[in-house]
Design a protein around this motif. Structure first.
Motif, PDB file in Angstrom:
ATOM      1  N   GLY A 128       0.868  -1.039  -0.049  1.00  0.00           N
ATOM      2  CA  GLY A 128       0.028   0.054  -0.132  1.00  0.00           C
ATOM      3  C   GLY A 128       0.804   1.129   0.116  1.00  0.00           C
ATOM      4  N   PRO A 129       0.322   2.384  -0.379  1.00  0.00           N
ATOM      5  CA  PRO A 129       1.157   3.541  -0.615  1.00  0.00           C
ATOM      6  C   PRO A 129       1.483   4.207   0.669  1.00  0.00           C
ATOM      7  CG  PRO A 129      -1.297   4.111  -0.926  1.00  0.00           C
ATOM      8  CD  PRO A 129      -1.153   2.535  -1.069  1.00  0.00           C
ATOM      9  N   ALA A 130       0.822   4.095   1.799  1.00  0.00           N
ATOM     10  CA  ALA A 130       1.330   4.557   2.936  1.00  0.00           C
ATOM     11  C   ALA A 130       2.650   3.951   3.386  1.00  0.00           C
ATOM     12  CB  ALA A 130       0.460   4.212   4.214  1.00  0.00           C
ATOM     13  N   LEU A 131       3.036   2.727   3.259  1.00  0.00           N
ATOM     14  CA  LEU A 131       4.271   2.123   3.754  1.00  0.00           C
ATOM     15  C   LEU A 131       5.366   2.719   2.884  1.00  0.00           C
ATOM     16  CD1 LEU A 131       5.894   0.286   5.451  1.00  0.00           C
ATOM     17  CD2 LEU A 131       5.500  -1.427   3.756  1.00  0.00           C
ATOM     18  N   ILE A 132       4.849   2.662   1.424  1.00  0.00           N
ATOM     19  CA  ILE A 132       5.928   2.966   0.324  1.00  0.00           C
ATOM     20  C   ILE A 132       6.439   4.569   0.690  1.00  0.00           C
ATOM     21  CG2 ILE A 132       6.446   3.271  -2.214  1.00  0.00           C
ATOM     22  CD1 ILE A 132       5.880   0.442  -0.963  1.00  0.00           C
ATOM     23  N   ASP A 133       5.255   5.373   1.141  1.00  0.00           N
ATOM     24  CA  ASP A 133       5.760   6.699   1.317  1.00  0.00           C
ATOM     25  C   ASP A 133       6.701   6.722   2.512  1.00  0.00           C
ATOM     26  OD1 ASP A 133       5.037   9.753   0.909  1.00  0.00           O
ATOM     27  OD2 ASP A 133       4.504   9.660   2.892  1.00  0.00           O
ATOM     28  N   ARG A 134       6.364   5.869   3.525  1.00  0.00           N
ATOM     29  CA  ARG A 134       7.415   6.083   4.929  1.00  0.00           C
ATOM     30  C   ARG A 134       8.643   5.674   4.352  1.00  0.00           C
ATOM     31  NH1 ARG A 134       5.367   2.726   9.603  1.00  0.00           N
ATOM     32  NH2 ARG A 134       7.475   3.583  10.620  1.00  0.00           N
ATOM     33  N   ILE A 135       8.853   4.610   3.557  1.00  0.00           N
ATOM     34  CA  ILE A 135      10.085   4.155   2.930  1.00  0.00           C
ATOM     35  C   ILE A 135      10.750   5.493   2.136  1.00  0.00           C
ATOM     36  CG2 ILE A 135      11.573   2.638   1.521  1.00  0.00           C
ATOM     37  CD1 ILE A 135       9.221   0.452   2.305  1.00  0.00           C
ATOM     38  N   ALA A 136      10.191   6.222   1.475  1.00  0.00           N
ATOM     39  CA  ALA A 136      10.660   7.014   0.553  1.00  0.00           C
ATOM     40  C   ALA A 136      11.069   8.396   1.650  1.00  0.00           C
ATOM     41  CB  ALA A 136       9.380   7.694  -0.203  1.00  0.00           C
ATOM     42  N   ARG A 137      10.376   8.784   2.369  1.00  0.00           N
ATOM     43  CA  ARG A 137      10.726   9.844   3.513  1.00  0.00           C
ATOM     44  C   ARG A 137      11.959   9.388   4.408  1.00  0.00           C
ATOM     45  NH1 ARG A 137       6.914  10.168   6.932  1.00  0.00           N
ATOM     46  NH2 ARG A 137       5.290   8.898   6.155  1.00  0.00           N
ATOM     47  N   SER A 138      12.043   7.990   4.731  1.00  0.00           N
ATOM     48  CA  SER A 138      12.991   7.783   5.464  1.00  0.00           C
ATOM     49  C   SER A 138      14.315   7.806   4.584  1.00  0.00           C
ATOM     50  CB  SER A 138      12.957   6.184   6.138  1.00  0.00           C
ATOM     51  OG  SER A 138      13.860   5.636   6.893  1.00  0.00           O
TER      52      SER A 138
END
Length: 345
Positions: A278-288
């Motif tokens: 899902g996009p929420a996890l991918i966004d977290r990885i991107a920000r990290s």
């Protein structure tokens, strides 16, 4: 005298993406048109042995040849591009290359780890970093000058943490401990019991122990873990936090090794866990990742990794950019696809 056109294989590339749980095969011509596509079971030589692996792959390739209307005579293609889970060390790549060459599918053969197919599938030139989140976890990177970086990724003995099988087993572990008092209360417990339609962890453990529930059915606990974490359960949340940390570490260590931390670079995520997260996890990885690599762009691969294997094969036979465009245009509809990009912030 040059070789006659009538003796040239109709297929330019035979592409294989061999994972632990599935194998995808494509036959592609020099224009980037797909002649046949086949999906079959996982055939990693590390899991099933070299002989069984080759037999399974050969059966799938023969099926693809029949679907393409090609004669069973060898060679079927000019080039085989085989990107396989279990090709983790040079000796494994060499052994697999010899075995595939002996099958006589094509005039030339390249074997590599399946992570490189994910990278090529998600980039226009095969440059960047790819992380595979499937049954296991793996990472590889390629710099603009051709330098590569990768991890052995053979489990805990090589320092790995994560992957679908590992996360599923962790979800079960914490659910059991929530039931017997050795661990904190967790919404994983009722979620796991509901998933298996059981009222007792003791019954679940007993059935797993005696093989009455196949171990493969535990894989479904990985998406369950993400759902429970998203609903606010702290135990599941810590596991997802750790996964974000691990992916970030693999990406940033790879970028550091390749001197790319400060450069614009694409980070491609592939594998069933990444596609379904899902996009929420991918966004977290991107920000990290952006903390140390501010110009990185994290995205989930948008075409199947076997398309990346085929693109590497087209690169090897000197196909043009139009062939890549044609293959990408049809590739997303072949098998499972990815998700929209999540740019780093």
């Amino acid at each position: 005298m040059g070789e006659g056109l009538s003796t040239m294989p109709k297929a330019a590339v035979l592409a294989l993406d061999g994972g632990n749980s599935k194998t995808d095969v494509l036959l592609v011509d020099a224009h980037g048109d797909v002649l046949a596509s086949v999906r079959g079971p996982g055939a990693s030589a590390q899991n099933v042995g070299l002989a069984r692996s080759m037999a399974t792959l050969d059966e799938l390739v023969r099926d693809a040849a029949r679907r393409a209307g090609l004669d069973d005579a060898r060679p079927l293609a000019q080039h085989t591009a085989a990107y396989l889970a279990g090709a983790d060390f040079p000796r494994e790549e060499a052994e697999l290359s010899r075995a595939l060459t002996d099958l006589g599918w094509s005039r030339s053969t390249v074997v590599g780890n399946d992570t490189f197919a994910v990278l090529r599938a998600g980039t226009p030139d095969g440059v960047g970093v790819a992380v595979v989140l499937g049954a296991g976890i793996n990472c590889a990177g390629v710099a603009p000058d051709g330098r590569t970086s990768r991890f052995p990724s053979v489990g805990r003995i090589s320092g790995d943490w994560g992957g679908g099988s590992f996360l599923a087993s962790e979800a079960l572990w914490w659910a059991v401990r929530a039931a017997d008092g050795r661990g904190p209360e967790s919404a994983l417990l009722p979620a796991v019991l509901e998933h298996f339609a059981l009222s007792s962890v003791d019954v679940l453990v007993e059935r797993l122990h005696f093989g009455e529930i196949p171990p493969t059915e535990l894989h479904a606990l990985c998406p369950l873990l993400f759902r429970v974490a998203a609903a606010g359960d702290p135990v599941a949340g810590r596991l997802v936090d750790r996964l974000v940390e691990e992916v970030t570490l693999m990406v940033t260590v790879t970028l550091r090794r390749l001197d790319l931390l400060a450069e614009p670079v694409r980070v491609v995520l592939g594998g069933g866990v990444a596609v379904g997260a899902g996009p929420a996890l991918i966004d977290r990885i991107a920000r990290s990742c952006a903390v140390l690599a501010p110009r990185s762009e994290v995205r989930v691969v948008e075409v199947p990794p076997v398309v990346g294997a085929a693109l590497l094969g087209l690169d090897a036979v000197g196909a043009d950019e139009e062939a890549e465009r044609r293959l990408r245009a049809t590739g997303a509809g072949l098998v499972g696809v990815g998700a929209p990009a999540a740019p780093a912030r």
